[in-house]
Write a protein that holds these residues in place. Sequence first.
Motif, PDB file in Angstrom:
ATOM      1  N   PRO A 131      -9.917  21.236 -20.434  1.00  0.00           N
ATOM      2  CA  PRO A 131     -11.029  21.917 -20.907  1.00  0.00           C
ATOM      3  C   PRO A 131     -12.191  21.369 -20.070  1.00  0.00           C
ATOM      4  CG  PRO A 131     -10.439  21.843 -21.850  1.00  0.00           C
ATOM      5  CD  PRO A 131      -9.249  21.279 -21.629  1.00  0.00           C
ATOM      6  N   PHE A 132     -12.780  20.057 -20.932  1.00  0.00           N
ATOM      7  CA  PHE A 132     -14.556  19.464 -20.746  1.00  0.00           C
ATOM      8  C   PHE A 132     -14.490  18.753 -19.163  1.00  0.00           C
ATOM      9  CE2 PHE A 132     -13.643  19.387 -24.938  1.00  0.00           C
ATOM     10  CZ  PHE A 132     -14.878  19.966 -25.531  1.00  0.00           C
ATOM     11  N   TRP A 163     -15.284  21.958 -17.374  1.00  0.00           N
ATOM     12  CA  TRP A 163     -16.577  22.279 -17.844  1.00  0.00           C
ATOM     13  C   TRP A 163     -17.604  21.627 -16.707  1.00  0.00           C
ATOM     14  CZ3 TRP A 163     -18.776  22.277 -23.138  1.00  0.00           C
ATOM     15  CH2 TRP A 163     -20.349  23.345 -23.360  1.00  0.00           C
ATOM     16  N   GLY A 164     -17.170  20.306 -16.598  1.00  0.00           N
ATOM     17  CA  GLY A 164     -18.337  19.755 -16.290  1.00  0.00           C
ATOM     18  C   GLY A 164     -18.338  19.499 -14.933  1.00  0.00           C
ATOM     19  N   LEU A 213     -17.834  22.293 -13.484  1.00  0.00           N
ATOM     20  CA  LEU A 213     -18.458  23.915 -13.005  1.00  0.00           C
ATOM     21  C   LEU A 213     -19.859  23.630 -13.196  1.00  0.00           C
ATOM     22  CD1 LEU A 213     -15.204  25.531 -14.803  1.00  0.00           C
ATOM     23  CD2 LEU A 213     -16.251  25.644 -12.375  1.00  0.00           C
ATOM     24  N   GLY A 214     -20.248  23.372 -14.154  1.00  0.00           N
ATOM     25  CA  GLY A 214     -21.787  22.763 -14.691  1.00  0.00           C
ATOM     26  C   GLY A 214     -22.501  22.203 -13.224  1.00  0.00           C
ATOM     27  N   VAL A 219     -21.438  27.849 -14.414  1.00  0.00           N
ATOM     28  CA  VAL A 219     -21.881  27.989 -16.206  1.00  0.00           C
ATOM     29  C   VAL A 219     -22.665  27.550 -16.410  1.00  0.00           C
ATOM     30  CG1 VAL A 219     -18.925  28.641 -16.249  1.00  0.00           C
ATOM     31  CG2 VAL A 219     -19.838  26.030 -16.318  1.00  0.00           C
ATOM     32  N   SER A 228     -24.799  24.304 -17.930  1.00  0.00           N
ATOM     33  CA  SER A 228     -23.831  22.141 -18.233  1.00  0.00           C
ATOM     34  C   SER A 228     -23.913  22.367 -19.819  1.00  0.00           C
ATOM     35  CB  SER A 228     -25.244  22.047 -17.024  1.00  0.00           C
ATOM     36  OG  SER A 228     -26.269  21.751 -17.628  1.00  0.00           O
ATOM     37  N   MET A 229     -23.095  21.315 -19.864  1.00  0.00           N
ATOM     38  CA  MET A 229     -22.878  20.764 -21.012  1.00  0.00           C
ATOM     39  C   MET A 229     -24.399  20.162 -21.569  1.00  0.00           C
ATOM     40  SD  MET A 229     -19.326  18.616 -21.308  1.00  0.00           S
ATOM     41  CE  MET A 229     -18.989  18.865 -19.713  1.00  0.00           C
ATOM     42  N   PRO A 233     -18.635  15.838 -26.536  1.00  0.00           N
ATOM     43  CA  PRO A 233     -17.989  16.456 -25.273  1.00  0.00           C
ATOM     44  C   PRO A 233     -17.171  15.418 -25.087  1.00  0.00           C
ATOM     45  CG  PRO A 233     -20.292  17.650 -24.358  1.00  0.00           C
ATOM     46  CD  PRO A 233     -20.323  16.314 -25.981  1.00  0.00           C
ATOM     47  N   THR A 265     -13.402  13.994 -24.282  1.00  0.00           N
ATOM     48  CA  THR A 265     -12.354  13.737 -22.728  1.00  0.00           C
ATOM     49  C   THR A 265     -11.736  12.322 -22.722  1.00  0.00           C
ATOM     50  OG1 THR A 265     -13.832  15.697 -22.429  1.00  0.00           O
ATOM     51  CG2 THR A 265     -13.166  14.416 -20.422  1.00  0.00           C
TER      52      THR A 265
END
Length: 93
Positions: free
Chosen positions: A46-47, A50-51, A53-54, A59, A61-62, A74, A78
């Motif tokens: 997931p992380f 997310w990274g 897609l960020g 989405v 970003s982290m 995160p 990871t």
Amino acid sequence: MLSLSIYDSNCCSGKEPLLKKSTDITNRLRKVRVFIGWLGLLIATPFFIWGLLGLLGLVPSMLQVFGISGIRIPASITIIGLLVAAIGFWDYD
């Protein structure tokens, strides 16, 4: 006459081994290791997604969510997940 066998004479079929074969234990340990490997990947995925897609801007970003000092949370989750996966998928046979 006394006969020695690895089979239990008290069992119903008479063909149940008293001692487990080492291959049974090895197969069971291999299944546990593979499960641990998949669990590690499940933690890291997931992380990682997310990274990516960020970076694409789809989405937040982290960095926007956690900030500069909080990005290690995160990232460490990871890294831990990937280390667990490496240990789980390690084939030392």
